[in-house]
Scaffold this active site. Structure first.
Site, PDB file in Angstrom:
ATOM      1  N   GLY A 199      28.731  66.042  64.035  1.00  0.00           N
ATOM      2  CA  GLY A 199      28.115  65.793  62.897  1.00  0.00           C
ATOM      3  C   GLY A 199      26.832  64.927  62.397  1.00  0.00           C
ATOM      4  O   GLY A 199      26.523  63.782  62.083  1.00  0.00           O
ATOM      5  N   CYS A 200      26.512  65.755  61.525  1.00  0.00           N
ATOM      6  CA  CYS A 200      25.460  65.718  60.942  1.00  0.00           C
ATOM      7  C   CYS A 200      24.164  64.062  61.728  1.00  0.00           C
ATOM      8  O   CYS A 200      24.147  64.075  62.776  1.00  0.00           O
ATOM      9  CB  CYS A 200      25.264  64.111  59.677  1.00  0.00           C
ATOM     10  SG  CYS A 200      26.216  65.207  57.883  1.00  0.00           S
ATOM     11  N   GLY A 201      22.845  64.783  61.587  1.00  0.00           N
ATOM     12  CA  GLY A 201      21.973  63.862  62.420  1.00  0.00           C
ATOM     13  C   GLY A 201      20.680  63.094  61.399  1.00  0.00           C
ATOM     14  O   GLY A 201      20.487  63.720  60.194  1.00  0.00           O
ATOM     15  N   ARG A 242      23.411  68.944  65.186  1.00  0.00           N
ATOM     16  CA  ARG A 242      23.926  68.110  64.904  1.00  0.00           C
ATOM     17  C   ARG A 242      24.329  68.713  63.457  1.00  0.00           C
ATOM     18  O   ARG A 242      25.014  68.311  62.327  1.00  0.00           O
ATOM     19  CB  ARG A 242      23.307  67.062  64.509  1.00  0.00           C
ATOM     20  CG  ARG A 242      23.109  66.333  66.257  1.00  0.00           C
ATOM     21  CD  ARG A 242      23.083  64.848  65.626  1.00  0.00           C
ATOM     22  NE  ARG A 242      24.381  64.415  65.664  1.00  0.00           N
ATOM     23  CZ  ARG A 242      24.788  63.459  65.745  1.00  0.00           C
ATOM     24  NH1 ARG A 242      25.166  63.395  67.361  1.00  0.00           N
ATOM     25  NH2 ARG A 242      25.877  62.359  65.870  1.00  0.00           N
TER      26      ARG A 242
END
Length: 364
Positions: free
Chosen positions: A16-18, A45
């Site tokens: 999750g998320c970058g 991501r």
């Protein structure tokens, strides 16, 4: 049936998320194409519901002025915000933020920027310092002016963010035309908050800019604590509290970056009990005074301000963070691959321990 061995081999850590950051300690300018290319490698991501960048050193011709970036629902919203701004600031420049048409972004708010200096004769908040004066006006616009939102308010820096993948947001804001000595980027995968333009990362206040991978499960108590200190949290996302806590602890209370990190991700109580007396008492005092400011949950955050960049993991490192160094440049990212994409040959690369900040200061 047993799955083939290859089924379990994943070279990519998708959690999750970058996040990505780069700083040149001697303030040499870095083209916007570098953070854009780095974020492209972490496309998976995110899910297209948020991307953004923060850049420092991009407005040298207005370095002494506050750069307010606004997103507005329509011209009426911008007009209402401008009336407020005129009351408290001298407007030196008022212009659209340059954008281009991008196929992936079909709708966007009205984007505008002002370069401002505070009025010598303040109509309100006469007894506070200049930073608090600016913070109060940003809070006022964001919470009381319909259809207008200030998403960047520092000097010689700016945030650029919206709903879309980072590469689309970069194309929309023409970030390939900018150069700065420090950049951060974010690819969002919202899990329990809406994907909207104001809720994309970075979150900023004055020259603070924060990008975050994870989930702040202590958001409720963090928010209540901030409300006691006149910060208003209404952006519908947990990361907002990190920006305001940094401003409160470091700028207003005078804690060092290192000390603020010990508030955010302190040692566990059983570790504190085993410390030498002086160290134990110091941590006990921090926990008692700043307990509501502790961040719970999985997180990796990158923090930037006019002095440098900082990276921090949660206390058990539930989100990835990698550091790379090359000459005067330091990189921080969710993945080593994004760093290698823009700087294949590194002098050093490592992953910091849980709860231990990596702090990079600009050189004079």
């Amino acid at each position: 049936m047993k799955a083939p061995n290859d089924f379990w081999h994943f070279d990519k850590d998708i959690s999750g998320c970058g996040v990505f950051g780069v700083i040149d300690k001697k303030k040499k300018l870095i083209p916007g194409t570098m953070p854009i290319d780095a974020m492209c490698t972490m496309h998976d991501r995110g899910n297209g519901l948020g991307g953004g960048f923060a850049a420092y050193g991009i407005y040298p011709e207005h370095a002494d002025l506050y750069a307010f970036h606004l997103m507005c629902d329509d011209q009426a919203g911008l007009d209402r915000a401008e009336e407020i701004i005129k009351q408290y600031f001298n407007i030196q420049v008022s212009e659209p933020i340059p954008t281009r048409k991008v196929p992936a972004i079909t709708e966007s708010p009205l984007m505008w920027r002002f370069f401002l200096s505070p009025k010598a004769e303040r109509p309100k908040w006469q007894d506070v310092g200049e930073d608090d004066y600016v913070v109060n006006i940003v809070m006022h616009i964001n919470n009381r002016v319909p259809g207008a939102f200030v998403f960047s308010s520092g000097k010689n820096m700016g945030a650029f963010k919206g709903v879309g993948f980072p590469e689309d947001i970069a194309d929309f804001f023409r970030l390939d035309e900018y150069s700065g000595y420090m950049w951060t980027g974010h690819n969002r995968f919202p899990t329990n908050t809406p994907g909207w333009w104001g809720g994309a990362h970075p979150f900023t206040l004055l020259d603070w800019a924060i990008v975050h991978n994870g989930e702040i499960s202590s958001y409720g108590i963090n928010r209540r604590y901030l409300c006691q200190h006149d910060y208003e949290c209404n952006m519908m996302t947990d990361t907002e509290v990190v920006a305001y806590l940094l401003d409160l602890l470091i700028r207003k209370h005078g804690l060092s970056h290192e000390m603020a990190c010990k508030v955010f991700a302190p040692p566990f109580w059983d570790e504190i009990e085993r410390m030498p007396k002086d160290e134990r008492e110091a941590y006990e005092a921090l926990r008692m005074v700043y307990g509501p400011a502790m961040l719970n949950g999985p997180f990796a955050i990158l923090v930037t301000d006019s002095n440098g960049m900082m990276g921090l993991n949660d206390r058990v490192k539930l989100r990835p963070l990698v550091i790379g160094e090359k000459d005067d440049m330091v990189f921080m990212s969710s993945e080593e691959s994004s760093i290698r994409e823009v700087c294949p040959e590194l002098d050093k690369v490592w992953a910091p321990k849980a709860g231990e900040p990596v702090i990079v200061k600009l050189e004079d």
